[in-house]
Design an enzyme around this catalytic site. Structure first.
Site, PDB file in Angstrom:
ATOM      1  N   SER A   7      19.605  19.928  67.760  1.00 16.50           N
ATOM      2  CA  SER A   7      19.488  20.362  69.246  1.00 16.50           C
ATOM      3  C   SER A   7      19.563  21.792  69.497  1.00 16.50           C
ATOM      4  O   SER A   7      20.277  22.492  68.959  1.00 16.50           O
ATOM      5  CB  SER A   7      20.878  19.956  69.999  1.00 16.50           C
ATOM      6  OG  SER A   7      20.689  20.408  71.269  1.00 16.50           O
ATOM      7  N   HIS A  32      15.689  17.941  69.238  1.00  8.77           N
ATOM      8  CA  HIS A  32      16.257  17.544  70.553  1.00  8.77           C
ATOM      9  C   HIS A  32      16.361  18.658  71.287  1.00  8.77           C
ATOM     10  O   HIS A  32      16.733  19.749  70.800  1.00  8.77           O
ATOM     11  CB  HIS A  32      17.721  17.083  70.089  1.00  8.77           C
ATOM     12  CG  HIS A  32      18.588  16.519  71.395  1.00  8.77           C
ATOM     13  ND1 HIS A  32      18.259  15.085  71.759  1.00  8.77           N
ATOM     14  CD2 HIS A  32      19.413  16.826  72.087  1.00  8.77           C
ATOM     15  CE1 HIS A  32      18.928  14.892  72.611  1.00  8.77           C
ATOM     16  NE2 HIS A  32      19.644  15.877  72.763  1.00  8.77           N
ATOM     17  N   ASP A  34      17.520  19.890  75.121  1.00  6.62           N
ATOM     18  CA  ASP A  34      18.399  19.411  76.344  1.00  6.62           C
ATOM     19  C   ASP A  34      17.811  20.572  77.378  1.00  6.62           C
ATOM     20  O   ASP A  34      17.824  21.829  77.625  1.00  6.62           O
ATOM     21  CB  ASP A  34      19.739  19.978  75.668  1.00  6.62           C
ATOM     22  CG  ASP A  34      20.364  19.161  74.890  1.00  6.62           C
ATOM     23  OD1 ASP A  34      20.293  17.908  74.954  1.00  6.62           O
ATOM     24  OD2 ASP A  34      20.713  19.648  73.752  1.00  6.62           O
ATOM     25  N   MET A  36      18.622  20.988  81.222  1.00  2.00           N
ATOM     26  CA  MET A  36      19.674  20.785  82.297  1.00  2.00           C
ATOM     27  C   MET A  36      19.330  21.684  83.522  1.00  2.00           C
ATOM     28  O   MET A  36      18.736  22.835  83.655  1.00  2.00           O
ATOM     29  CB  MET A  36      21.026  21.664  81.754  1.00  2.00           C
ATOM     30  CG  MET A  36      21.372  20.695  80.473  1.00  2.00           C
ATOM     31  SD  MET A  36      22.943  21.839  79.727  1.00  2.00           S
ATOM     32  CE  MET A  36      22.798  20.957  78.196  1.00  2.00           C
ATOM     33  N   HIS A  65      15.829  15.367  76.182  1.00  3.10           N
ATOM     34  CA  HIS A  65      16.876  14.647  77.008  1.00  3.10           C
ATOM     35  C   HIS A  65      17.036  15.471  78.300  1.00  3.10           C
ATOM     36  O   HIS A  65      17.424  16.613  78.311  1.00  3.10           O
ATOM     37  CB  HIS A  65      18.290  15.195  75.902  1.00  3.10           C
ATOM     38  CG  HIS A  65      19.365  14.614  76.561  1.00  3.10           C
ATOM     39  ND1 HIS A  65      20.631  14.838  75.955  1.00  3.10           N
ATOM     40  CD2 HIS A  65      19.640  13.788  77.585  1.00  3.10           C
ATOM     41  CE1 HIS A  65      21.614  14.431  76.603  1.00  3.10           C
ATOM     42  NE2 HIS A  65      20.911  13.508  77.587  1.00  3.10           N
ATOM     43  N   MET A  67      18.835  16.158  81.476  1.00  2.00           N
ATOM     44  CA  MET A  67      20.231  16.076  82.262  1.00  2.00           C
ATOM     45  C   MET A  67      19.781  16.652  83.529  1.00  2.00           C
ATOM     46  O   MET A  67      20.249  17.572  83.724  1.00  2.00           O
ATOM     47  CB  MET A  67      21.234  16.707  81.218  1.00  2.00           C
ATOM     48  CG  MET A  67      21.676  15.929  80.020  1.00  2.00           C
ATOM     49  SD  MET A  67      22.386  16.964  78.951  1.00  2.00           S
ATOM     50  CE  MET A  67      20.868  17.547  77.959  1.00  2.00           C
ATOM     51  N   MET A 136      25.927   9.444  74.844  1.00  2.00           N
ATOM     52  CA  MET A 136      26.534  10.768  75.151  1.00  2.00           C
ATOM     53  C   MET A 136      28.046  10.509  74.290  1.00  2.00           C
ATOM     54  O   MET A 136      28.881   9.587  74.821  1.00  2.00           O
ATOM     55  CB  MET A 136      26.806  11.049  76.378  1.00  2.00           C
ATOM     56  CG  MET A 136      25.321  11.669  77.043  1.00  2.00           C
ATOM     57  SD  MET A 136      24.442  12.775  75.802  1.00  2.00           S
ATOM     58  CE  MET A 136      25.775  14.241  75.853  1.00  2.00           C
ATOM     59  N   ASP A 174      24.662  11.598  70.682  1.00  2.00           N
ATOM     60  CA  ASP A 174      24.482  13.029  71.080  1.00  2.00           C
ATOM     61  C   ASP A 174      25.943  13.580  71.463  1.00  2.00           C
ATOM     62  O   ASP A 174      26.534  13.220  72.478  1.00  2.00           O
ATOM     63  CB  ASP A 174      23.646  13.038  72.122  1.00  2.00           C
ATOM     64  CG  ASP A 174      23.185  14.618  72.569  1.00  2.00           C
ATOM     65  OD1 ASP A 174      23.690  15.653  71.854  1.00  2.00           O
ATOM     66  OD2 ASP A 174      22.557  14.873  73.599  1.00  2.00           O
TER      67      ASP A 174
HETATM   68  C1  DX5 Z   1      25.172  18.169  75.435  1.00  2.00           C
HETATM   69  C2  DX5 Z   1      23.769  18.121  74.816  1.00  2.00           C
HETATM   70  C3  DX5 Z   1      23.738  18.004  73.535  1.00  2.00           C
HETATM   71  C4  DX5 Z   1      24.326  19.304  72.649  1.00  2.00           C
HETATM   72  C5  DX5 Z   1      24.881  18.726  71.435  1.00  2.00           C
HETATM   73  O1  DX5 Z   1      25.166  18.034  76.659  1.00  2.00           O
HETATM   74  O2  DX5 Z   1      23.136  16.868  75.378  1.00  2.00           O
HETATM   75  O3  DX5 Z   1      22.431  17.761  72.766  1.00  2.00           O
HETATM   76  O4  DX5 Z   1      23.158  20.123  72.309  1.00  2.00           O
HETATM   77  O5  DX5 Z   1      25.642  19.726  70.988  1.00  2.00           O
HETATM   78  P1  DX5 Z   1      26.729  19.762  69.646  1.00  2.00           P
HETATM   79  O6  DX5 Z   1      26.170  18.993  68.601  1.00  2.00           O
HETATM   80  O7  DX5 Z   1      27.183  21.304  69.455  1.00  2.00           O
HETATM   81  O8  DX5 Z   1      27.707  18.849  70.291  1.00  2.00           O
HETATM   82 ZN    ZN Z   2      21.181  16.209  74.342  1.00  2.00          ZN
END
Ligand code: DX5
Ligand code: ZN
Length: 219
Positions: A7, A32, A34, A36, A65, A67, A136, A174
């Site tokens: 990620s 990956h 993320d 947000m 992903h 969010m 998650m 994740d």
């Molecule tokens: C959290 C994200 C994850 C995050 C994981 O909201 O969806 O993808 O980057 O990070 P680690 O592996 O550090 O928990």
């Molecule tokens: Zn993620």
């Protein structure tokens, strides 16, 4: 073989292209990303322009992903930007079936993610239409959090559901995944492991990947 999806949330954003190339050279299976929005989760990260830029520096599949609230508004933008797998949250999509159909109609793989407090049984009526479920194992919003142990139980139930229905839906886990719990997570049924901080904060990506693969026993 279990796939590893680093990620970029934990990468050095001032050198993003180099970080991505280094992850690719280290043997990452996918990337990956993320996204947000500051509403669905209490953090803001990146949008389609950045995904589009990432698309130009790697051939790795982009595992995006979302969010974000009301994901339908942005599906077309993220598809156009080059997503290979587009995942929305079950908790954020009101007409989830339609959302999934729209993603697949564009030739992109569709994933649905569930938060730690959402039962896997809520996927029963949509699982047939999915390419991937993203489980998650932390509350979404930040990298570097602790893996929530109850996820293992959910993972086993989800794997059982997929098997009993004779489906081939991949399970991605994740949050808080690192070399010392990777084997347990894979053993409980994960097909893809997301690794943010454990990968990008490790310094030597090739060595980290080697450690992970060894832990997984090439599972
Ligand atoms: C959290 C994200 C994850 C995050 C994981 O909201 O969806 O993808 O980057 O990070 P680690 O592996 O550090 O928990
Ligand atoms: Zn993620």
């Amino acid at each position: 073989m279990i796939k590893i999806s680093p990620s970029i949330l934990s990468a050095d954003f001032s050198r993003l292209a180099d970080e991505i190339k280094a992850a690719e050279a280290a043997g990452a299976d996918m990337l990956h990303i993320d996204v947000m929005d500051g509403h669905f989760v209490p953090n803001i990260t990146i949008g389609p322009f950045v995904v589009e830029a990432i698309r130009t520096v790697t051939t790795l599949p982009l595992d995006v992903h979302l969010m974000i609230d009301d994901p339908d508004r942005y599906l077309a933008d993220f598809i156009r930007a080059g997503s290979d797998i587009l995942t929305v949250h079950l908790e954020a999509a009101v007409h989830l079936h339609r959302t999934v159909q729209e993603i697949r109609a564009q030739g992109v793989k569709a994933g649905v993610s569930i938060n730690p407090a959402t039962p896997v049984e809520e996927l029963t009526e949509i699982i047939h239409d999915l390419d991937m479920v993203l489980l998650m194992s932390v509350n979404p919003g930040f990298g570097g959090q602790e893996f929530i142990p109850h996820t293992l139980d959910k993972l086993e139930r989800l794997k059982k559901m997929i098997r009993e229905k004779g489906l081939t839906v991949a399970i991605e886990v994740d949050g808080g995944v690192k070399p010392d719990n990777a084997r347990r997570v894979a053993g409980a049924g994960a097909d893809i492991l997301v690794m943010g901080s454990a990968f990008f904060k490790s310094g030597d990506y090739t060595a980290t990947m080697k450690t992970i693969r060894k832990e997984l026993g090439n599972a």
